[in-house]
Enzyme design. Structure first.
Site, PDB file in Angstrom:
ATOM      1  CD1 TRP A 151       0.211  -1.144   3.193  1.00  0.00           C
ATOM      2  CD2 TRP A 151       0.367   1.081   3.181  1.00  0.00           C
ATOM      3  NE1 TRP A 151       0.948  -0.783   4.266  1.00  0.00           N
ATOM      4  CE2 TRP A 151       1.059   0.579   4.295  1.00  0.00           C
ATOM      5  CE3 TRP A 151       0.330   2.461   2.972  1.00  0.00           C
ATOM      6  CZ2 TRP A 151       1.707   1.413   5.195  1.00  0.00           C
ATOM      7  CZ3 TRP A 151       0.977   3.280   3.877  1.00  0.00           C
ATOM      8  CH2 TRP A 151       1.650   2.753   4.971  1.00  0.00           C
ATOM      9  CG  ASN A 152       4.914   1.363   1.587  1.00  0.00           C
ATOM     10  OD1 ASN A 152       4.634   0.263   1.143  1.00  0.00           O
ATOM     11  ND2 ASN A 152       6.139   1.728   1.808  1.00  0.00           N
ATOM     12  N   GLY A 193       6.595  -6.212  -0.819  1.00  0.00           N
ATOM     13  CA  GLY A 193       5.734  -6.380   0.353  1.00  0.00           C
ATOM     14  C   GLY A 193       6.542  -6.972   1.488  1.00  0.00           C
ATOM     15  N   GLY A 194       5.878  -7.635   2.399  1.00  0.00           N
ATOM     16  CA  GLY A 194       6.555  -8.191   3.565  1.00  0.00           C
ATOM     17  C   GLY A 194       7.105  -9.589   3.297  1.00  0.00           C
ATOM     18  CD  GLU A 229      13.521  -4.626  -4.606  1.00  0.00           C
ATOM     19  OE1 GLU A 229      13.944  -4.251  -3.499  1.00  0.00           O
ATOM     20  OE2 GLU A 229      14.259  -4.869  -5.566  1.00  0.00           O
ATOM     21  CG  LEU A 230      10.943  -9.333   0.363  1.00  0.00           C
ATOM     22  CD1 LEU A 230      11.258 -10.708   0.907  1.00  0.00           C
ATOM     23  CD2 LEU A 230       9.551  -9.299  -0.248  1.00  0.00           C
ATOM     24  CB  CYS A 290      10.950  -0.969   2.376  1.00  0.00           C
ATOM     25  SG  CYS A 290      11.346   0.083   0.995  1.00  0.00           S
ATOM     26  CD  GLU A 297      11.303  -3.366  -7.958  1.00  0.00           C
ATOM     27  OE1 GLU A 297      11.068  -2.580  -7.029  1.00  0.00           O
ATOM     28  OE2 GLU A 297      10.443  -4.108  -8.466  1.00  0.00           O
TER      29      GLU A 297
END
Ligand code: NAD
Length: 488
Positions: free
Chosen positions: A149-150, A226-227, A248-249, A282, A457
């Site tokens: 969401w962020n 995400g997580g 990408e966590l 993150c 990324e």
């Protein structure tokens, strides 16, 4: 009440079901969102697959793809203010940050627009005189992008930009928490002139939408942000189809301050590292690792600044810390702070969710010098909570910094050049910021290892990662093929 739609095959639709979206600043429903179930996911993937093989996209030149991406970038820049307002409304992220970030998102699209016709193959100096061998770089195929969401517009741009530049087609799953900016982005994308189905945008929940998408047999690559817990599901799902993944966590990034650092600058960077975006980042520098020689003075200055941070409505330009995105997030922050204090962490400032409308948690600092087992040292908060540990030697600073299962970002503050270089080499993280923090650019790769994921990324490599290599062998001799029973 606002009404948002999916974007599938170049058309807008309502989704199999609908759900309400809550404004985190008030806790009130403000819009309804489409909710994708299996039939919507299948339609979106079918549209992306059809677009991948359609002549209009498959035979479009890379230069023409780049021109479409330039047009998209211009449209985004023109609509940045409206998109920022929507992101702030739906996620509670402060308007100061969303306005600046979305204006910069256009630069990511421009970067990949320019790269589209610079993704080159290669000619190989092969060890056989009658052969010409070269490599073609072809798009990896149909990509599923799943975003949290962020910063959805930013986190999707680092996937959409390189994937479309490389010639892929996509289904983007917006987060169920605050999907409005992504669904509005689809309306803007529609005006850029891409063939229908090249990009499809849906939203929905993990089990009914994300899971169906990431295990879909027509998906060739899953780009996930995400997580770590969700990432494990995504990797299991994609394994069914043996699709490749980039992950990408989260992070638990160390922010290391030596005694010779410019204190004012380091304090400001630490404020930005943990309290900007209410710590919902993150790369949050959530572990301050500070020399014991300056620890008290540094903490005193940090506390002074943290206490005057303007907490308020996210749509007010004067606000510096807004609400957290969800009630659950606020409760998690409270639980982690309480559990850390219970094992000896000392509350320097903050620590109690605010008693007001919305999901507000104040800037919080926990001194963990006497609480090595405090959960705030290891768990990602995704909130404005900083844990602090002191060190005596450089080796100790490095050991504390690397004492984490994550490996995304890190910060080092020192004026000693040789020490800075030793730290750069020693820190196990994908990003090292020296005498600065939380700086990003489309030109620089971004990503981590361990629980922070894999793949990068941003930068040229990201575009190459959306391609697969085809080796082409061409025999240049007219002589008959020699002994057919011997491998050439
Ligand atoms: P999350 O992992 O809960 O959700 C991310 C996305 O995965 C959402 O769209 C969600 O619907 C989807 N999802 C949930 N279950 C799924 C399943 N079983 N299969 C497929 N998809 C599923 O993350 P969040 O709470 O939205 O965001 C916070 C996390 O994201 C934090 O850990 C943060 O560090 C991380 N993050 C990482 C980066 C980065 O670039 N490294 C950037 C931003 C956020």
């Amino acid at each position: 009440m606002d009404h948002f739609q999916h974007y599938i095959g170049g058309a807008f639709s309502d989704g199999a079901a609908r759900f309400d979206s809550v404004d985190p600043a008030t806790g009130q429903v403000w819009a309804t969102m489409p909710e994708a179930r299996a039939e919507d996911v299948n339609a979106a993937v079918d549209a992306a697959e059809a677009a991948f093989y359609c002549a209009e996209w498959a035979s479009m030149t890379a230069t023409a793809r780049g021109k479409l991406l330039y047009r998209l970038a211009d449209l985004l820049a023109d609509n940045a203010a409206r998109l920022a307002e929507l992101e702030t409304r739906d996620t509670g992220k402060i308007i100061r940050e969303t306005s600046a970030q979305i204006a910069y998102v256009a630069e990511y699209y421009r970067y990949y627009a320019g790269l589209a016709d610079k993704i080159e193959g290669a000619h190989l100096p092969i060890d056989k005189p009658d052969m010409d061998v070269w490599l073609r770089r072809e798009p990896i195929g149909v990509v599923a992008a799943v975003v949290p969401w962020n910063s959805q517009l930013f986190l999707s741009a680092v996937k959409i930009g390189p994937a479309l530049a490389a010639g892929c087609t996509m289904v983007v799953k917006a987060s169920e928490e605050g999907p409005a900016p992504m669904l509005e982005f689809a309306r803007i994308f529609d005006q850029a002139g891409f063939p229908p189905g090249v990009l499809n945008v849906i939203t929905g929940f993990g089990p009914e939408c994300g899971s169906v998408l990431t295990r879909h047999p027509k998906i060739d690559h899953v780009a996930f942000t995400g997580g770590p817990e969700t990432a494990r599901h995504v990797v299991r799902n994609s394994a069914e189809n043996l699709a490749s993944t980039s992950l990408e966590l989260g992070g638990k990034s160390p922010f290391i301050v030596f005694e010779d650092a410019d204190i004012e600058s380091a304090v400001n960077a630490q404020i930005s590292g943990i309290f900007a975006a209410s710590g919902q980042s993150c790369v949050a520098g959530s572990r301050l690792v500070v020399s014991n020689k300056i620890k008290s003075a540094f903490l005193a200055r940090l506390k002074e600044k943290a206490q005057v941070i303007a907490i308020g409505a996210p749509d007010d330009m004067a606000t510096e810390v807004g609400p957290l995105c969800t009630k659950r997030q606020c409760e998690t922050a409270q639980d982690l702070v309480d559990a850390s204090v219970a094992v000896g962490a000392e509350l320097v400032v903050g620590g109690q969710a605010l008693d007001r409308e919305g999901f507000y948690f104040p800037p919080t600092i926990l001194d963990c010098s006497n609480a090595p087992d405090a959960p705030c040292l290891t768990n990602e908060f995704f909130g404005p909570v900083l844990s602090v540990t002191g060190f005596d030697t450089e080796a100790e600073a490095l050991a504390i910094a690397n004492d984490t299962a994550f490996g995304l970002a890190s910060g080092v503050f020192t004026k000693d050049l040789t020490r800075a270089h030793r730290m750069i080499r020693g820190i196990r993280a994908g990003i090292v910021w020296v005498n600065t923090y939380r700086a990003v650019s489309p030109i620089a790769p971004f990503g981590g290892h361990g629980l922070s994921g894999h793949g990068r990324e941003g930068g040229m490599q990201a575009a190459l990662d959306y391609t697969k290599v085809k080796a082409v062998w061409l025999r240049t001799s007219d002589d008959p093929i020699p002994d057919p029973f011997v491998m050439r």
